[in-house]
Design a protein around this motif. Structure first.
Motif, PDB file in Angstrom:
ATOM      1  N   VAL A 184       0.285  27.010  -8.266  1.00 49.74           N
ATOM      2  CA  VAL A 184      -0.871  27.287  -7.416  1.00 49.74           C
ATOM      3  C   VAL A 184      -2.037  26.396  -7.824  1.00 49.74           C
ATOM      4  O   VAL A 184      -2.741  25.804  -6.989  1.00 49.74           O
ATOM      5  N   CYS A 185      -2.229  26.266  -9.137  1.00 50.90           N
ATOM      6  CA  CYS A 185      -3.288  25.400  -9.645  1.00 50.90           C
ATOM      7  C   CYS A 185      -3.074  23.963  -9.170  1.00 50.90           C
ATOM      8  O   CYS A 185      -4.011  23.291  -8.713  1.00 50.90           O
ATOM      9  N   GLY A 186      -1.816  23.497  -9.223  1.00 57.79           N
ATOM     10  CA  GLY A 186      -1.512  22.136  -8.791  1.00 57.79           C
ATOM     11  C   GLY A 186      -1.817  21.939  -7.315  1.00 57.79           C
ATOM     12  O   GLY A 186      -2.402  20.926  -6.909  1.00 57.79           O
ATOM     13  N   PHE A 187      -1.467  22.936  -6.515  1.00 53.78           N
ATOM     14  CA  PHE A 187      -1.718  22.907  -5.076  1.00 53.78           C
ATOM     15  C   PHE A 187      -3.222  22.776  -4.798  1.00 53.78           C
ATOM     16  O   PHE A 187      -3.663  21.928  -4.020  1.00 53.78           O
ATOM     17  N   LEU A 188      -4.011  23.595  -5.476  1.00 51.62           N
ATOM     18  CA  LEU A 188      -5.457  23.575  -5.254  1.00 51.62           C
ATOM     19  C   LEU A 188      -6.090  22.304  -5.809  1.00 51.62           C
ATOM     20  O   LEU A 188      -6.957  21.693  -5.192  1.00 51.62           O
ATOM     21  N   LEU A 189      -5.626  21.894  -6.987  1.00 60.67           N
ATOM     22  CA  LEU A 189      -6.215  20.722  -7.634  1.00 60.67           C
ATOM     23  C   LEU A 189      -5.988  19.468  -6.796  1.00 60.67           C
ATOM     24  O   LEU A 189      -6.899  18.646  -6.604  1.00 60.67           O
ATOM     25  N   ALA A 190      -4.749  19.342  -6.270  1.00 63.94           N
ATOM     26  CA  ALA A 190      -4.448  18.169  -5.447  1.00 63.94           C
ATOM     27  C   ALA A 190      -5.293  18.177  -4.181  1.00 63.94           C
ATOM     28  O   ALA A 190      -5.796  17.133  -3.743  1.00 63.94           O
ATOM     29  N   SER A 191      -5.475  19.366  -3.592  1.00 63.76           N
ATOM     30  CA  SER A 191      -6.290  19.446  -2.385  1.00 63.76           C
ATOM     31  C   SER A 191      -7.747  19.147  -2.692  1.00 63.76           C
ATOM     32  O   SER A 191      -8.437  18.482  -1.917  1.00 63.76           O
ATOM     33  N   PHE A 192      -8.201  19.629  -3.834  1.00 63.47           N
ATOM     34  CA  PHE A 192      -9.598  19.444  -4.217  1.00 63.47           C
ATOM     35  C   PHE A 192      -9.917  17.973  -4.472  1.00 63.47           C
ATOM     36  O   PHE A 192     -10.940  17.458  -4.033  1.00 63.47           O
ATOM     37  N   SER A 193      -8.990  17.290  -5.173  1.00 59.06           N
ATOM     38  CA  SER A 193      -9.312  15.924  -5.564  1.00 59.06           C
ATOM     39  C   SER A 193      -8.831  14.894  -4.544  1.00 59.06           C
ATOM     40  O   SER A 193      -8.747  13.707  -4.850  1.00 59.06           O
ATOM     41  N   GLY A 194      -8.475  15.354  -3.345  1.00 54.02           N
ATOM     42  CA  GLY A 194      -8.160  14.432  -2.260  1.00 54.02           C
ATOM     43  C   GLY A 194      -6.821  13.760  -2.382  1.00 54.02           C
ATOM     44  O   GLY A 194      -6.595  12.683  -1.832  1.00 54.02           O
ATOM     45  N   GLY A 195      -5.894  14.347  -3.105  1.00 49.93           N
ATOM     46  CA  GLY A 195      -4.560  13.778  -3.210  1.00 49.93           C
ATOM     47  C   GLY A 195      -3.977  14.022  -4.587  1.00 49.93           C
ATOM     48  O   GLY A 195      -4.713  14.233  -5.549  1.00 49.93           O
TER      49      GLY A 195
END
Lengths: 316, 483
Positions: free
Chosen positions: A224-235
């Motif tokens: 879940v963290c990876g999903f949010l982090l990737a979305s947050f940092s634009g990729g």
């Protein structure tokens, strides 16, 4: 005297005190001008450590030797796969989310399968799993950088009533884990296992079942963290999980969770995560060079751990 | 002359562990050139006296001296006292030669490996002719019997100082008949050359055939010490038994008799063993010397009836630990949590534990079993051992479990607590629970409806009703007695 025992019975107080102190010192330097900016940035970035830290805490509660080192690669793989599947389309958001969760589930199951079937210690099992997962991410990604769907990118970077959405997600997950540990049957079980697996077994607790669930939980939190982090940092990026290996363990320890197992602490994760981000930004604000910054970070962490590691006076 | 050199002399030694008198005024002198057979039931004080003699345990009162006159050194090891342990004391990752070096500090110098290998080869061949043990192999690669042989050979080794007294604690338990006979022959040879041996075994035939003198211990005292020729198997068993009146026992024994309904059945695993059976409402005792497979059977039973992966719908076995710190208490938790841990699922609604119901249940059991504490939220470790044990009983009994397994739970518990728990067990059995009770204490075993006696991992005797007596149990625990 009563105040003193209050302090020692609540080990998470220390991580909050440290976070507050660092925040104040940083504020002093900037003269209060960065109040909103610093607070929001802190909450946002701390959210990621909180989410992975919660999972890691559950695993560490299982007792000596239990740790999940596959967290960073799970973050990377979940972020990579989810973003590539969604391909920037907001309508495929749910698909991406469930793909990330499925990766967490698979990694958690494989971790425990390695631990149980091959009888290798968790530190080795999860580390080797980490290589497999990281390699899959490299193979799958091949240097592509896919933008997240617009809805998701907006959600992760915006705030509701001045509080970053990510912090609200972290709060919801924290309440869930708090309930799990303090109120649920499952929490009672893993705390018992952390104190004495043999005694837990003889008390009729399904020890292997509970441990499996815990490793799965931890991997799911990481995904879940990876999903949010990737979305947050634009990729997604292949190194996006790296810093969360030590971070996830550090926030658990600084937060006052017993390394020896059986005793965990949800509020402490918050204090510690805020503190970890604030220390870096404080030292940045004061303009220290990279070398000095790392040394000071280390020293400050040691101090907080020393202060927080007084044995608890009361049984739970 | 050499016949009466004292090797070790123990004078009026007392050792106390808490309320238990492990040794209660023991006098024992061991002379050169004799084999002393030491027998006694569980808790008689055999291991304690061995530990006092080998210097591991300083006596609380009394004195131990080595050698005929006041020896210059008081250390057992320097006086040639060697002890072959039941739990092997070898390092599995090291070779036989290296283990010998560790045990014998005088085995040093240039090329010690070669010397050690030669000495070990000679000693192994002397004690166990025609063995195939390689002195260069790691101990971990050896079979249990081979390890025992190596352990024995190392202890008999003469580097610069000959052993004067070798203590053999159940040395033949992992050896087959041929090897055991070779060892006993060696003991006789060694003793005839002036050494002395203290020999502990549960096989009375060995004791009678090998010893020159037999010492019988009971309740921390030596009750008899006579030449072996004056004993027979029968008289040995009688001497080990206690003098408590039998009529007293009978009245204390449970009035309940098990019903016809079988709740447990285990076919005998080993050749020559008996089947195990338990019926509803019965208190079944497991007896025999400690470590002969009773705890293993309880653990097997538990694992068979309680899944390690999926939570059981209804828990039908419960376990009461004897070694509380090993598999009983959760040290970080309160009394309350320790009490309810097995039962939290029944106290939960939607996977959330109902704190109010948990409190009610804990309070109820606190009153019922009289746990002496001002506050049930105090840490479990604030309780005395006996009260901690009561919490474990409450944990097992507060659930629905129909079968309660007890692994010598009264170890080190005071007599008052014991009586209270006995009464609760009786009333629970009447209401239909089955208890399977391993105990090392004769009084407790005699409270059971039926008793299985264990020896070498198998059930060798089943006693029921009036046959449950100390004499019968002792006779079955020690082999070499006609059944």
């Amino acid at each position: 005297m009563t105040q003193l025992s209050f302090l020692t019975s609540k080990p998470w107080i220390w991580s909050f005190a440290a976070a507050m102190a660092t925040w104040v010192i940083t504020m002093l330097f900037t003269g209060g001008s960065s109040f909103v900016g610093l607070s929001q940035a802190t909450l946002t970035f701390a959210s990621f450590s909180i989410i992975v830290g919660l999972g890691q805490m559950l695993v560490i509660t299982l007792g000596p030797g239990n740790i999940d080192l596959s967290v960073p690669s799970t973050i990377t793989l979940a972020g990579t796969v989810a973003l590539k599947l969604m391909d920037g389309q907001s309508s495929w958001l749910l698909l991406g989310f469930f793909a990330a969760l499925a990766i967490g589930l698979a990694v958690g199951l494989s971790n425990y399968a390695l631990i149980k079937l091959l009888r290798i210690p968790p530190i080795i099992a999860t580390l080797s799993m980490s290589f497999i997962v990281q390699s899959s991410a490299i193979w799958y990604n091949r240097g592509l950088r896919v933008k997240p769907p617009k809805v998701l990118a907006d959600f992760t970077t915006e705030a509701t009533f001045g509080i970053p959405n990510l912090a609200l997600v972290a709060l919801a997950l924290s309440i869930f884990v708090w309930w799990l540990l303090e109120k649920s049957v499952f929490g009672r079980w893993i705390s018992a296992i952390g104190q004495s697996p043999f005694a837990a077994r003889m008390a009729g607790i399904p020890v292997d079942g509970a441990r499996l669930m815990t490793y799965v939980c931890c991997a799911c939190f990481a995904s879940v963290c990876g999903f949010l982090l990737a979305s947050f940092s634009g990729g997604a990026a292949l190194n996006m999980g790296t810093e969360y290996l030590l971070m996830s363990i550090a926030v658990v320890i600084i937060g006052g969770t017993a390394v020896t197992g059986g005793n965990s602490n949800v509020p402490g994760i918050w204090g510690a995560s805020l503190f970890m981000f604030l220390v870096v930004s404080m030292l940045n604000t004061y303009g220290f060079g990279a070398g000095v910054r790392l040394i000071l970070t280390g020293l400050i962490i040691i101090t907080v751990i020393l202060a927080a590691s007084r044995p608890s006076a009361r049984a739970r | 002359m050499s016949d009466h050199d004292t090797v070790v002399s123990v004078k009026d030694v007392r050792v106390q562990f808490g309320a238990v008198k492990a040794l209660d005024g023991v006098d024992l002198e061991i002379f050169a050139g004799e084999t002393i057979g030491l027998v006694g039931h569980n808790g008689a004080g055999k291991s304690t006296i061995v530990n006092v003699i080998n210097g591991a345990l300083p006596p609380h009162e009394g004195a131990v001296s080595y050698g005929a006159q006041d020896s210059t050194t008081k250390v057992a090891k320097d006086n040639g006292v060697r002890c072959v342990f039941q739990e092997l004391s070898l390092f599995p990752n090291l070779t036989i030669v290296e283990n010998a070096r560790l045990m014998h500090s005088d085995l040093g110098g240039w090329n010690w490996r070669k010397t050690a290998a030669r000495l070990m080869r000679e000693m192994l061949d002397e004690i166990f002719p025609n063995n195939s043990i390689q002195t260069q192999s790691a101990v971990g690669e050896l079979s249990i019997a081979e390890r025992q042989m190596v352990e024995i050979a190392i202890k008999f080794l003469n580097v610069t100082q000959a052993p004067k007294l070798v203590i053999l604690d159940e040395p033949t338990s992992s050896l087959d008949a041929t090897l055991a006979e070779q060892l006993l022959a060696h003991v006789r040879r060694y003793v005839s050359e002036g050494g002395s041996v203290l020999f502990i075994s549960h096989i009375l035939g060995e004791i009678l055939s090998t010893s020159s003198r037999i010492v019988v211990m009971k309740d921390g005292k030596i009750v008899s010490s006579k030449p072996a020729s004056e004993f027979s198997v029968q008289s040995l068993v009688e001497t080990m038994g206690s003098v408590v009146k039998k009529s007293e026992r009978k009245s204390a024994r449970s009035a309940v008799q098990g019903s016809e309904q079988t709740v447990l059945h285990i076919p005998s695993g080993k050749a020559g063993g008996l089947d195990f059976n338990a019926t509803r409402g019965e208190i079944v005792g497991l007896a025999g010397l400690g470590g002969h497979g009773q705890t293993e059977m309880l653990l097997d039973l538990f694992n068979k009836h309680c899944s390690n992966w999926v939570p059981e719908k209804q828990q039908n076995v419960a376990f009461v630990a004897g070694d509380r710190s090993l598999n009983g208490t959760f040290p970080l938790w309160s009394i309350l949590r320790n009490l309810t841990v097995s039962n939290v699922r029944a106290l939960a609604r939607f996977a959330t534990i109902d704190a109010a119901r948990e409190d009610i249940q804990a309070d109820e059991w606190k009153k019922r079993i009289e746990i002496r504490t001002p506050d049930i939220d105090n840490p479990i470790l604030s309780l005395s051992g006996g009260n901690q044990q009561k919490v474990l009983f409450a944990r097992a009994l507060s659930g629905e479990a129909e079968i309660v397994l007890m692994d010598d739970p009264m170890r080190g518990v005071d007599i008052g607590t014991k009586q209270e728990v006995y009464n609760i067990l009786q009333s629970e059995a009447v209401s239909g629970r089955t208890f399977i009770w391993y105990s090392t204490e004769m009084d407790e075993v005699c409270l059971c409806n039926r008793v299985y006696v264990f020896r070498d991992g198998a059930i060798v005797a089943e006693l029921s009703g009036d046959d449950v007596t100390e004499d019968n149990i002792l006779a079955a625990s020690f082999s070499g007695v006609a059944a």
